[in-house]
Motif scaffolding. Structure first.
Motif, PDB file in Angstrom:
ATOM      1  N   PHE A 119       4.237   7.195   7.930  1.00 39.84           N
ATOM      2  CA  PHE A 119       3.871   5.721   7.772  1.00 39.84           C
ATOM      3  C   PHE A 119       5.326   5.219   7.713  1.00 39.84           C
ATOM      4  CE2 PHE A 119       1.643   8.101   5.366  1.00 39.84           C
ATOM      5  CZ  PHE A 119       2.551   7.995   4.302  1.00 39.84           C
ATOM      6  N   ASP A 120       6.133   4.367   7.534  1.00 38.41           N
ATOM      7  CA  ASP A 120       7.249   4.090   7.511  1.00 38.41           C
ATOM      8  C   ASP A 120       7.886   3.855   5.506  1.00 38.41           C
ATOM      9  OD1 ASP A 120       9.870   2.945   7.091  1.00 38.41           O
ATOM     10  OD2 ASP A 120       9.557   0.897   7.992  1.00 38.41           O
ATOM     11  N   GLU A 121       7.964   5.068   5.548  1.00 39.55           N
ATOM     12  CA  GLU A 121       8.785   5.219   4.068  1.00 39.55           C
ATOM     13  C   GLU A 121       9.846   4.027   3.471  1.00 39.55           C
ATOM     14  OE1 GLU A 121       8.569   9.092   2.798  1.00 39.55           O
ATOM     15  OE2 GLU A 121       6.939   9.354   3.994  1.00 39.55           O
ATOM     16  N   ASP A 122       9.993   3.151   4.520  1.00 37.66           N
ATOM     17  CA  ASP A 122      11.321   2.291   3.776  1.00 37.66           C
ATOM     18  C   ASP A 122      10.541   0.952   3.846  1.00 37.66           C
ATOM     19  OD1 ASP A 122      13.603   4.909   3.474  1.00 37.66           O
ATOM     20  OD2 ASP A 122      13.647   3.867   5.786  1.00 37.66           O
ATOM     21  N   SER A 123       9.289   0.528   3.936  1.00 39.71           N
ATOM     22  CA  SER A 123       8.887  -0.510   4.615  1.00 39.71           C
ATOM     23  C   SER A 123       8.115  -1.117   2.431  1.00 39.71           C
ATOM     24  CB  SER A 123       7.778  -0.325   5.064  1.00 39.71           C
ATOM     25  OG  SER A 123       6.763   0.069   4.626  1.00 39.71           O
ATOM     26  N   ILE A 124       8.217  -2.352   3.069  1.00 41.08           N
ATOM     27  CA  ILE A 124       7.855  -3.369   1.945  1.00 41.08           C
ATOM     28  C   ILE A 124       6.667  -2.396   1.031  1.00 41.08           C
ATOM     29  CG2 ILE A 124       7.338  -5.493   2.672  1.00 41.08           C
ATOM     30  CD1 ILE A 124       8.978  -4.729  -0.544  1.00 41.08           C
ATOM     31  N   HIS A 125       5.771  -2.272   2.336  1.00 44.99           N
ATOM     32  CA  HIS A 125       4.631  -2.067   1.770  1.00 44.99           C
ATOM     33  C   HIS A 125       4.303  -0.812   1.433  1.00 44.99           C
ATOM     34  CE1 HIS A 125       2.591  -5.612   3.877  1.00 44.99           C
ATOM     35  NE2 HIS A 125       2.585  -5.299   4.879  1.00 44.99           N
ATOM     36  N   PHE A 126       5.579  -0.042   1.736  1.00 45.17           N
ATOM     37  CA  PHE A 126       4.969   1.667   1.229  1.00 45.17           C
ATOM     38  C   PHE A 126       5.811   1.698  -0.340  1.00 45.17           C
ATOM     39  CE2 PHE A 126       6.913   5.859   0.262  1.00 45.17           C
ATOM     40  CZ  PHE A 126       6.021   6.154   0.565  1.00 45.17           C
ATOM     41  N   GLU A 127       6.269   0.723  -0.526  1.00 47.11           N
ATOM     42  CA  GLU A 127       6.920   0.589  -1.706  1.00 47.11           C
ATOM     43  C   GLU A 127       5.999  -0.537  -3.129  1.00 47.11           C
ATOM     44  OE1 GLU A 127      10.152  -2.389  -3.712  1.00 47.11           O
ATOM     45  OE2 GLU A 127      10.471  -2.027  -1.997  1.00 47.11           O
ATOM     46  N   ARG A 128       5.104  -1.038  -2.613  1.00 54.11           N
ATOM     47  CA  ARG A 128       4.221  -1.525  -3.112  1.00 54.11           C
ATOM     48  C   ARG A 128       3.089  -0.862  -3.702  1.00 54.11           C
ATOM     49  NH1 ARG A 128       4.497  -7.744   0.656  1.00 54.11           N
ATOM     50  NH2 ARG A 128       5.635  -8.878  -0.631  1.00 54.11           N
ATOM     51  N   PHE A 129       2.894   0.107  -2.383  1.00 51.17           N
ATOM     52  CA  PHE A 129       2.266   1.371  -2.286  1.00 51.17           C
ATOM     53  C   PHE A 129       2.006   1.924  -3.262  1.00 51.17           C
ATOM     54  CE2 PHE A 129      -0.062   5.222  -0.847  1.00 51.17           C
ATOM     55  CZ  PHE A 129      -1.488   5.039  -1.598  1.00 51.17           C
ATOM     56  N   ILE A 130       3.861   2.417  -3.871  1.00 57.24           N
ATOM     57  CA  ILE A 130       3.585   3.559  -4.916  1.00 57.24           C
ATOM     58  C   ILE A 130       3.862   3.202  -6.094  1.00 57.24           C
ATOM     59  CG2 ILE A 130       6.092   4.943  -6.008  1.00 57.24           C
ATOM     60  CD1 ILE A 130       4.564   6.333  -3.013  1.00 57.24           C
ATOM     61  N   THR A 131       4.465   1.419  -6.386  1.00 55.95           N
ATOM     62  CA  THR A 131       4.142   1.145  -7.727  1.00 55.95           C
ATOM     63  C   THR A 131       2.518   1.181  -7.812  1.00 55.95           C
ATOM     64  OG1 THR A 131       5.651  -0.535  -6.755  1.00 55.95           O
ATOM     65  CG2 THR A 131       4.272  -1.221  -8.449  1.00 55.95           C
ATOM     66  N   HIS A 132       1.950   0.412  -6.802  1.00 58.24           N
ATOM     67  CA  HIS A 132       0.080   0.385  -6.909  1.00 58.24           C
ATOM     68  C   HIS A 132      -0.494   2.016  -7.783  1.00 58.24           C
ATOM     69  CE1 HIS A 132      -4.616  -0.287  -6.478  1.00 58.24           C
ATOM     70  NE2 HIS A 132      -4.090   1.005  -6.188  1.00 58.24           N
ATOM     71  N   LEU A 133       0.505   2.928  -6.359  1.00 54.84           N
ATOM     72  CA  LEU A 133       0.456   3.647  -6.933  1.00 54.84           C
ATOM     73  C   LEU A 133       0.130   4.738  -8.380  1.00 54.84           C
ATOM     74  CD1 LEU A 133       0.459   6.780  -3.881  1.00 54.84           C
ATOM     75  CD2 LEU A 133      -1.952   5.660  -5.371  1.00 54.84           C
ATOM     76  N   LYS A 134       1.422   4.463  -9.126  1.00 47.94           N
ATOM     77  CA  LYS A 134       2.073   4.243 -10.110  1.00 47.94           C
ATOM     78  C   LYS A 134       1.047   3.630 -11.417  1.00 47.94           C
ATOM     79  CE  LYS A 134       6.264   3.095 -10.183  1.00 47.94           C
ATOM     80  NZ  LYS A 134       7.624   2.821  -9.982  1.00 47.94           N
ATOM     81  N   PHE A 135       0.325   2.691 -11.344  1.00 52.03           N
ATOM     82  CA  PHE A 135      -0.198   2.583 -12.228  1.00 52.03           C
ATOM     83  C   PHE A 135      -1.848   3.014 -12.286  1.00 52.03           C
ATOM     84  CE2 PHE A 135       2.895  -0.975 -12.399  1.00 52.03           C
ATOM     85  CZ  PHE A 135       3.164  -1.466 -14.165  1.00 52.03           C
ATOM     86  N   PHE A 136      -2.055   3.016 -10.564  1.00 55.29           N
ATOM     87  CA  PHE A 136      -3.421   3.300 -10.505  1.00 55.29           C
ATOM     88  C   PHE A 136      -3.554   5.113 -11.091  1.00 55.29           C
ATOM     89  CE2 PHE A 136      -5.576   6.411  -7.740  1.00 55.29           C
ATOM     90  CZ  PHE A 136      -6.709   6.165  -7.417  1.00 55.29           C
ATOM     91  N   ALA A 137      -2.591   6.387 -11.028  1.00 56.68           N
ATOM     92  CA  ALA A 137      -2.673   7.288 -11.507  1.00 56.68           C
ATOM     93  C   ALA A 137      -2.864   7.011 -13.092  1.00 56.68           C
ATOM     94  CB  ALA A 137      -1.401   7.731 -10.943  1.00 56.68           C
ATOM     95  N   ALA A 138      -1.656   6.185 -13.614  1.00 55.61           N
ATOM     96  CA  ALA A 138      -2.054   6.049 -15.336  1.00 55.61           C
ATOM     97  C   ALA A 138      -2.894   5.497 -15.138  1.00 55.61           C
ATOM     98  CB  ALA A 138      -0.478   4.751 -16.008  1.00 55.61           C
ATOM     99  N   ARG A 139      -4.076   4.763 -14.385  1.00 50.94           N
ATOM    100  CA  ARG A 139      -5.576   4.080 -15.732  1.00 50.94           C
ATOM    101  C   ARG A 139      -6.274   5.299 -15.073  1.00 50.94           C
ATOM    102  NH1 ARG A 139      -3.678  -0.314 -12.160  1.00 50.94           N
ATOM    103  NH2 ARG A 139      -5.107   0.343 -10.577  1.00 50.94           N
ATOM    104  N   VAL A 140      -6.371   6.089 -13.942  1.00 52.89           N
ATOM    105  CA  VAL A 140      -6.755   7.073 -14.230  1.00 52.89           C
ATOM    106  C   VAL A 140      -7.157   7.733 -14.443  1.00 52.89           C
ATOM    107  CG1 VAL A 140      -7.419   8.859 -12.297  1.00 52.89           C
ATOM    108  CG2 VAL A 140      -7.651   6.317 -11.068  1.00 52.89           C
ATOM    109  N   LEU A 141      -5.799   8.668 -15.310  1.00 54.76           N
ATOM    110  CA  LEU A 141      -5.961   9.214 -15.897  1.00 54.76           C
ATOM    111  C   LEU A 141      -6.034   9.586 -17.510  1.00 54.76           C
ATOM    112  CD1 LEU A 141      -2.081  10.891 -14.215  1.00 54.76           C
ATOM    113  CD2 LEU A 141      -4.661  12.134 -14.159  1.00 54.76           C
ATOM    114  N   GLN A 142      -6.191   8.012 -17.178  1.00 57.17           N
ATOM    115  CA  GLN A 142      -6.424   7.472 -19.255  1.00 57.17           C
ATOM    116  C   GLN A 142      -7.732   6.933 -19.471  1.00 57.17           C
ATOM    117  OE1 GLN A 142      -2.998   6.367 -21.149  1.00 57.17           O
ATOM    118  NE2 GLN A 142      -2.001   5.067 -19.314  1.00 57.17           N
TER     119      GLN A 142
END
Length: 277
Positions: free
Chosen positions: A194-217
């Motif tokens: 998938f296109d790792e330079d796309s705005i969707h991927f950038e937003r996904f990484i942002t989502h994953l950072k918060f997602f991972a923080a929520r899950v691990l806590q």
């Protein structure tokens, strides 16, 4: 302003105009003084105002045995980080980073250098925090004449991240690892990539950072009961949903943390967005 307590020769406590405890730092500020004495304005080099009495006491415990120069250097780093990262940095940054920088200085003096196992992930997933940390090394060099390797920038960045996301350091270490594992699972489901330079991927990484923080806590988004929307996602985004289910299985097996259906649906939607051609 009057002294309420002598911490050491360079640090005392006082009270501000609202009666809240503050920590006042300046060379020789506490030497030969006692509670009730006036604090000369021209000797004040820094005033720390933390949001709680508990944090104030923690900071006092940390800085009372740290050389004044190390505290000044760490404070310069924190001031710069706040100017670049904004209000995201919480007061806990003073508690963690002053102590860390002091320990890093002592390690460097004794040639005890640690390799940072998360350096690549930190640069990849937290570029803003990492660039601020790189500049922090220049601040420390200018203030103390000490040159640190780039691994130290990675460690400093982790302290910024811990403060921003209000997590424990162990959680901060686990977040990039979890993001790596999630991306690995997605790539197995979508071998053409998938296109790792796309705005969707950038937003996904942002989502994953918060997602991972929520899950691990254990602070996941609760299920909202919208069964129709969930059914639509399962049906129309079938491949993405199956990929999210594999991520759910990995998290539950690795961390023994059950994943809510709401988190699963959000993952499915983001996966669909980054894999659309």
């Amino acid at each position: 302003m009057k002294i309420t307590k002598i911490v050491n020769n360079n640090i005392v406590t006082s009270a501000d105009e609202h009666g809240m405890e503050i920590i006042v730092m300046g060379r020789g500020l506490g030497f030969g003084q006692k509670p009730g004495c006036d604090i000369p304005d021209n000797k004040i080099e820094k005033i720390f105002r933390l949001s709680s009495q508990n944090d104030n006491q923690k900071l006092i415990d940390i800085i009372e045995d740290i050389p004044l120069e190390h505290i000044h250097a760490a404070d310069q780093v924190i001031s710069y980080a706040k100017s670049m990262l904004g209000d995201k940095l919480k007061d806990t940054i003073y508690l963690s980073l002053i102590d860390h920088i002091n320990c890093a200085i002592e390690r460097k003096k004794n040639n005890l250098l640690f390799q940072n196992p998360l350096l690549w992930e930190t640069k990849q997933y937290y570029p803003s925090e990492f660039q601020v940390a790189v500049q922090s090394l220049n601040i420390l060099k200018n203030a103390l004449g000490i040159t640190f390797p780039v691994d130290e920038a990675g460690f400093i960045a982790l302290h910024f991240i811990t403060s921003e996301y209000d997590t424990e350091m162990k959680v901060t270490f686990d977040i990039p690892k979890l993001i790596d594992e999630i991306l690995h699972i997605i790539r197995k489901h979508y071998p053409h990539g998938f296109d790792e330079d796309s705005i969707h991927f950038e937003r996904f990484i942002t989502h994953l950072k918060f997602f991972a923080a929520r899950v691990l806590q254990a602070k996941q988004i609760p299920d909202d009961g919208d069964f129709l929307f969930r059914s639509m996602i399962r049906e129309q985004y079938r491949q993405s949903y199956e990929c999210a289910v594999d991520i759910k299985s990995f998290i539950e097996n690795m961390y023994q943390i059950p994943l809510s259906e709401e988190e699963l649906i959000y993952l499915s939607v983001h996966i669909k967005r980054i894999t659309m051609k």
